[in-house]
Design a protein around this motif. Structure first.
Motif, PDB file in Angstrom:
ATOM      1  N   ARG A 149      33.440 -32.764 -28.444  1.00  0.00           N
ATOM      2  CA  ARG A 149      34.143 -31.987 -27.421  1.00  0.00           C
ATOM      3  C   ARG A 149      33.324 -30.768 -27.009  1.00  0.00           C
ATOM      4  O   ARG A 149      33.231 -30.429 -25.832  1.00  0.00           O
ATOM      5  CB  ARG A 149      35.513 -31.532 -27.952  1.00  0.00           C
ATOM      6  CG  ARG A 149      36.439 -32.648 -28.381  1.00  0.00           C
ATOM      7  CD  ARG A 149      36.961 -33.485 -27.241  1.00  0.00           C
ATOM      8  NE  ARG A 149      37.911 -34.484 -27.716  1.00  0.00           N
ATOM      9  CZ  ARG A 149      39.227 -34.315 -27.770  1.00  0.00           C
ATOM     10  NH1 ARG A 149      39.770 -33.181 -27.360  1.00  0.00           N
ATOM     11  NH2 ARG A 149      40.012 -35.270 -28.227  1.00  0.00           N
ATOM     12  N   GLU A 172      41.910 -39.561 -34.447  1.00  0.00           N
ATOM     13  CA  GLU A 172      43.151 -40.272 -34.151  1.00  0.00           C
ATOM     14  C   GLU A 172      43.237 -41.576 -34.928  1.00  0.00           C
ATOM     15  O   GLU A 172      44.330 -42.084 -35.200  1.00  0.00           O
ATOM     16  CB  GLU A 172      43.244 -40.583 -32.653  1.00  0.00           C
ATOM     17  CG  GLU A 172      43.321 -39.349 -31.767  1.00  0.00           C
ATOM     18  CD  GLU A 172      43.374 -39.715 -30.294  1.00  0.00           C
ATOM     19  OE1 GLU A 172      43.883 -40.811 -29.969  1.00  0.00           O
ATOM     20  OE2 GLU A 172      42.896 -38.912 -29.466  1.00  0.00           O
ATOM     21  N   ARG A 212      37.468 -38.573 -30.398  1.00  0.00           N
ATOM     22  CA  ARG A 212      38.833 -38.988 -30.719  1.00  0.00           C
ATOM     23  C   ARG A 212      38.893 -39.864 -31.972  1.00  0.00           C
ATOM     24  O   ARG A 212      39.863 -40.581 -32.176  1.00  0.00           O
ATOM     25  CB  ARG A 212      39.435 -39.738 -29.527  1.00  0.00           C
ATOM     26  CG  ARG A 212      39.588 -38.925 -28.261  1.00  0.00           C
ATOM     27  CD  ARG A 212      40.206 -39.761 -27.149  1.00  0.00           C
ATOM     28  NE  ARG A 212      41.484 -40.323 -27.567  1.00  0.00           N
ATOM     29  CZ  ARG A 212      42.055 -41.381 -26.986  1.00  0.00           C
ATOM     30  NH1 ARG A 212      41.447 -42.001 -25.988  1.00  0.00           N
ATOM     31  NH2 ARG A 212      43.218 -41.845 -27.426  1.00  0.00           N
ATOM     32  N   SER A 242      48.029 -31.668 -34.393  1.00  0.00           N
ATOM     33  CA  SER A 242      46.828 -31.583 -33.551  1.00  0.00           C
ATOM     34  C   SER A 242      46.048 -30.319 -33.864  1.00  0.00           C
ATOM     35  O   SER A 242      46.622 -29.276 -34.253  1.00  0.00           O
ATOM     36  CB  SER A 242      47.211 -31.593 -32.069  1.00  0.00           C
ATOM     37  OG  SER A 242      47.765 -32.822 -31.689  1.00  0.00           O
ATOM     38  N   ILE A 276      42.695 -31.953 -30.187  1.00  0.00           N
ATOM     39  CA  ILE A 276      42.185 -33.077 -30.960  1.00  0.00           C
ATOM     40  C   ILE A 276      43.324 -33.588 -31.838  1.00  0.00           C
ATOM     41  O   ILE A 276      43.759 -32.904 -32.773  1.00  0.00           O
ATOM     42  CB  ILE A 276      40.970 -32.662 -31.815  1.00  0.00           C
ATOM     43  CG1 ILE A 276      39.863 -32.096 -30.920  1.00  0.00           C
ATOM     44  CG2 ILE A 276      40.453 -33.855 -32.620  1.00  0.00           C
ATOM     45  CD1 ILE A 276      38.660 -31.559 -31.676  1.00  0.00           C
ATOM     46  N   LYS A 277      43.785 -34.762 -31.523  1.00  0.00           N
ATOM     47  CA  LYS A 277      44.879 -35.347 -32.289  1.00  0.00           C
ATOM     48  C   LYS A 277      44.337 -35.928 -33.584  1.00  0.00           C
ATOM     49  O   LYS A 277      43.277 -36.552 -33.606  1.00  0.00           O
ATOM     50  CB  LYS A 277      45.583 -36.418 -31.464  1.00  0.00           C
ATOM     51  CG  LYS A 277      46.248 -35.864 -30.204  1.00  0.00           C
ATOM     52  CD  LYS A 277      46.907 -36.968 -29.391  1.00  0.00           C
ATOM     53  CE  LYS A 277      47.548 -36.390 -28.131  1.00  0.00           C
ATOM     54  NZ  LYS A 277      48.189 -37.441 -27.297  1.00  0.00           N
ATOM     55  N   ASP A 321      34.475 -34.924 -34.173  1.00  0.00           N
ATOM     56  CA  ASP A 321      35.204 -34.835 -32.908  1.00  0.00           C
ATOM     57  C   ASP A 321      35.020 -33.483 -32.245  1.00  0.00           C
ATOM     58  O   ASP A 321      34.867 -33.387 -31.017  1.00  0.00           O
ATOM     59  CB  ASP A 321      36.695 -35.087 -33.145  1.00  0.00           C
ATOM     60  CG  ASP A 321      37.001 -36.557 -33.406  1.00  0.00           C
ATOM     61  OD1 ASP A 321      36.124 -37.394 -33.141  1.00  0.00           O
ATOM     62  OD2 ASP A 321      38.117 -36.853 -33.874  1.00  0.00           O
ATOM     63  N   HIS A 360      36.176 -43.891 -28.063  1.00  0.00           N
ATOM     64  CA  HIS A 360      36.823 -42.889 -28.915  1.00  0.00           C
ATOM     65  C   HIS A 360      35.761 -41.983 -29.550  1.00  0.00           C
ATOM     66  O   HIS A 360      35.949 -40.759 -29.627  1.00  0.00           O
ATOM     67  CB  HIS A 360      37.643 -43.575 -30.019  1.00  0.00           C
ATOM     68  CG  HIS A 360      39.053 -43.870 -29.638  1.00  0.00           C
ATOM     69  ND1 HIS A 360      39.392 -44.796 -28.680  1.00  0.00           N
ATOM     70  CD2 HIS A 360      40.233 -43.349 -30.068  1.00  0.00           C
ATOM     71  CE1 HIS A 360      40.700 -44.852 -28.552  1.00  0.00           C
ATOM     72  NE2 HIS A 360      41.239 -43.975 -29.382  1.00  0.00           N
TER      73      HIS A 360
END
Length: 826
Positions: free
Chosen positions: A126, A112, A109, A398, A391-392, A122, A104
């Motif tokens: 990415r 989340e 992530r 999101s 990106i949750k 995050d 993660h």
């Protein structure tokens, strides 16, 4: 089970600190956590290995799993598919939460799990293209015969996840209040790319460009040289490199840019200047070494390895033994990765140190306009590619982030302060690489298949097999040491490195000129390597792989060779070495920095009048053996003196280290003190006087004496190194009460026993080859990832004091004493 941990954990959960060096104070729902039937108390006994006494329809034949006294699983299968299935299941049984949390984190992530406070992290993950690189790597794996093994491993992990009820979720899931999800091959690929990022080394392009603009090329070359005055390369001097550099495109002159920009570069506004033509331009760490059979008591080759990485609990490594008709291999692997990464088989042994090659470059990109849809390259406009990253965020909508890709790689920042700076908690030394509109070229973005390389090494029967396996190793660059049952030793500087012209990538480059692109790769047989050198041993400690005669340029920085020199000092006189002698070098605490500088420091303060305390300290230091052992008070004093002296030399010109600039590397300071004592760098530009080396030695010494004062009054025990620089093994998610802190370790950076506050030897390993192998190993942790287990940290205390465990390498389950299970197909 250690019930104490389960009693104290609820007290700490109210103060939960989660994440990668930043705080997230999201309190879990305490009612769910404290529920005696489904909360943390339901986990008591869940790490009991008798839970593994089960059968699976996924198996094609029986599998025997036997755990030794260290809880290392020895897996015996009749084929590779069943072997990797069992490896995945058993690994998840011990380390599931760690496996998932790390992937993660790698994939950006974490939001989340713990919410919007993780969003900057995050976004950074990415925007650097971590998932992009993992997907390209997975595409290569899917085309390879090794892919079925990865699928079998994945099925094993998922079989364990599917066996869990809510009550069975590991403790961290309950604290953070989330549930495990299915494992995928992409997660393994992400894990490998995450490790590549950790080991990429330096990213100095921005700060070097600042230094170039503000101080000039002469200062950069003198204080940050590609080759220092004193260094001992990995490949022995005198090695004949009977080839020349491949012919590649060179720029007509060097491109010079502004280091710090506040916006993207628009083509119409660019007024590029050039510095000089190319013809005029020229640590994380580890140790490994191997001794040829002709120099050992038994006649067998001996190999040792201790990779220095960030330390945490659960440990970064997981020990396993994998056996089937096509392989018999043992060692450690990363939780989430199939096979063995560091270890040995029936025929060979191997170990890694980080190569520090420059595999990450930054390019100025000149866009047509602020839409970032076209950029100038090769005298024409080229289309960019836009990737929308979702990106949750836990409890929120999101976040959608658009990342622009050029052929070089992603535009990491479209504007300032968009994400975390590159390097802050992400690249070693916390170097801050932040500037908008620049593309990142990273070797790990290229299609690669390190999994195949490791698989072939696991199965290698001889040196030729080993060399063939390394063809598939792309990133990061590694120094891979080798020994075999025939007494041979070798080392390869492995990695699919680009051919660069001299100095390419040292500064930010022109992304519009094809001459600045990476072009060919160094041919495999021309990668730096050595087989059975005449001196009878090989070693590496992250220093320069080669001397100046090697035709290829690999990096502007490699680590100082203090550790490498000390290792070679210890190896050189050994003519009939034992495994114990070779192994104990890993515990060497001698400081090459102190050995070089302390005699000079002491000579420079002799002309000054010293008080009683100062005289006592000077007398004590004159008798010191330069060892940073845990009980040393001299190490405590000298270490502070050295750091204070370094600060006095550089702060007036370069400010605080790792802010706008980085200070020159310590070997440059060492060389100034010993070879250029009249250097103007010793003058403090903030005063009207002209200071000398002697003045700074005395000032820093006096301040150190003032700090520690009268040693008897201060307390000798309080001055011991073990109480002034301790080592912490924090929990991976920084959860209080689930780590081990204030460990009284010996050693220091730039010392063979390279311990630090949160990093150090993550796996000490030594092996004597032969028909029956003698193997020792230890890491700071334990096999279990369950904080209540006695096997969570059972090796930590032995690791601190330098003890090792003798490892069992049976050829059949019957040779081993321990708890055994036989899995059968349903």
């Amino acid at each position: 089970m250690n019930l104490l941990r389960y009693i104290i954990i609820p007290v700490f959960t109210l103060f939960l600190i989660v994440g990668l060096n930043f705080k997230f104070v999201n309190i879990p729902p305490l009612g769910k956590f404290l529920d005696p039937y489904h909360g943390y108390l339901s986990l008591i006994g869940r790490d009991d290995i008798t839970h593994l006494d089960i059968n699976y329809a996924e198996l094609t034949a029986p599998v025997t799993i036997k755990f030794d006294s260290l809880r290392i699983p020895h897996i015996f299968a009749e084929n590779e598919e069943d072997l990797y299935f069992a490896q995945g299941y058993v690994m998840a049984f011990d380390r599931l939460w760690q496996m998932e949390f790390q992937t993660h984190a790698a994939g950006g992530r974490v939001s989340e799990i713990i919410g919007e406070k993780a969003l900057p992290y995050d976004r950074f993950q990415r925007r650097i293209g971590m998932v992009y690189g993992a997907e390209k790597g997975l595409a290569e794996i899917q085309k390879d015969p090794v892919y079925p093994n990865l699928l079998a491993f994945t099925k094993g992990v998922n079989a364990f996840i599917e066996s869990l009820g809510v009550n069975d979720y590991p403790l961290e899931y309950k604290i953070l209040d989330y549930t495990p999800e299915p494992w995928t091959p992409l997660k393994t690929s992400l894990l490998l790319k995450y490790m590549a990022w950790m080991l990429t080394g330096q990213s100095n392009d921005l700060v070097y460009t600042r230094l170039l603009n503000d101080f000039g090329i002469e200062v950069v070359n003198n204080l940050y040289p590609v080759f220092p005055k004193d260094f001992e390369p990995i490949i022995p001097r005198g090695t004949n490199f009977n080839f020349g550099m491949k012919d590649i495109l060179h720029p007509a002159s060097f491109y010079k840019t502004q280091a710090d920009t506040s916006d993207i570069l628009i083509r119409e506004l660019v007024n590029s200047s050039h510095l000089f033509n190319a013809g005029g331009f020229e640590g994380i760490g580890s140790n490994n070494w191997a001794v040829h059979g002709s120099r050992t008591k038994s006649g067998n080759a001996i190999l040792a390895n201790d990779p220095h990485l960030g330390l945490s609990l659960p440990s970064i490594w997981y020990a396993m033994h994998l056996h089937c008709p096509t392989m018999n291999v043992m060692g450690v692997t990363l939780p989430g990765a199939p096979g063995i990464i560091l270890g040995f088989n029936d025929n060979i042994s191997w170990g890694f140190t980080n190569g520090y090659d420059d595999v990450m470059d930054w390019y100025d990109i000149q866009f047509r306009d602020n839409q970032l849809q076209e950029y100038w390259y090769g005298n024409s406009w080229q289309k960019t590619t836009k990737v929308i990253e979702e990106i949750k965020i836990r409890g929120e909508k999101s976040f959608f982030d658009t990342v622009t890709y050029t052929h070089h790689g992603p535009i990491v920042w479209d504007r300032m302060n968009q994400t975390l700076p590159g390097g802050e908690n992400n690249i070693p030394n916390k170097l801050r690489q932040t500037s908008p509109g620049r593309a990142l070229r990273w070797l790990a973005h290229d299609p690669s298949n390190e999994l195949r390389s490791l698989y072939l090494v696991n199965k290698a029967e001889n040196y030729n097999d080993f060399v063939e396996a390394l063809k598939f190793f792309t990133c990061p660059g590694q120094n891979i040491i080798y020994s075999d049952t025939e007494g041979n030793i070798a080392i390869w500087h492995a990695g699919n490195l680009p051919v660069k012209w001299k100095g390419q990538g040292r500064f930010i480059m022109d992304g519009s000129d094809p001459a600045y692109d990476w072009q060919e790769r160094i041919p495999h047989d021309e990668k730096a390597h050595s087989l059975n050198p005449s001196r009878g041993f090989l070693s590496s400690a992250n220093q320069h792989p080669v001397d100046e005669t090697y035709p290829y340029y690999m990096s502007e920085f490699f680590w100082h060779s203090y550790r490498g020199e000390q290792i070679n000092k210890r190896l050189s006189p050994l003519k009939s070495a034992s495994l114990e002698e070779i192994r104990n070098i890993q515990l060497d605490n001698i400081s090459g920095r102190a050995r070089n500088l302390l005699p000079v420091f002491l000579s420079k303060i002799e002309k000054f009048s010293l008080n009683t305390s100062a005289k006592k300290w000077a007398a004590l230091l004159k008798e010191w053996n330069y060892s940073y052992d845990a009980l040393s008070v001299e190490a405590t004093f000298y270490d502070h003196w050295e750091k204070l002296f370094e600060k006095m030399v550089w702060t007036d010109n370069f400010g605080q280290d790792n802010q706008r600039y980085i200070w020159p590397y310590f070997n440059s300071l060492d060389e100034l003190v010993r070879y250029n004592p009249e250097s103007h760098w010793f003058d403090d530009t903030g005063t009207t006087e002209v200071e000398t080396l002697s003045d700074l030695c005395y000032r820093s010494f006096s301040e150190t004496v003032e700090k520690f004062g009268n040693m008897e009054k201060f307390g000798i025990e309080k001055l011991q190194w073990q109480y002034n620089r301790q080592t912490d093994l924090n929990h991976l998610a920084k959860i209080p009460g689930m780590g081990r802190i204030n460990l009284p370790t010996s050693g220091a950076p730039d010392i063979v026993n390279a311990t630090g506050e949160t990093f150090g030897p993550s796996w000490r390993f030594a092996i004597e080859m032969g028909e029956r192998k003698t193997v020792y190993g230890i890491y700071p942790g334990g096999q279990s990832g369950h904080p209540g287990s006695i096997f969570y940290d059972n090796m930590v205390d032995d690791w601190v004091i330098g003890n090792y465990h003798l490892l069992s390498f049976p050829h059949s389950p019957e040779e081993l004493t321990g708890v055994s299970f036989v899995w059968k197909p349903k």
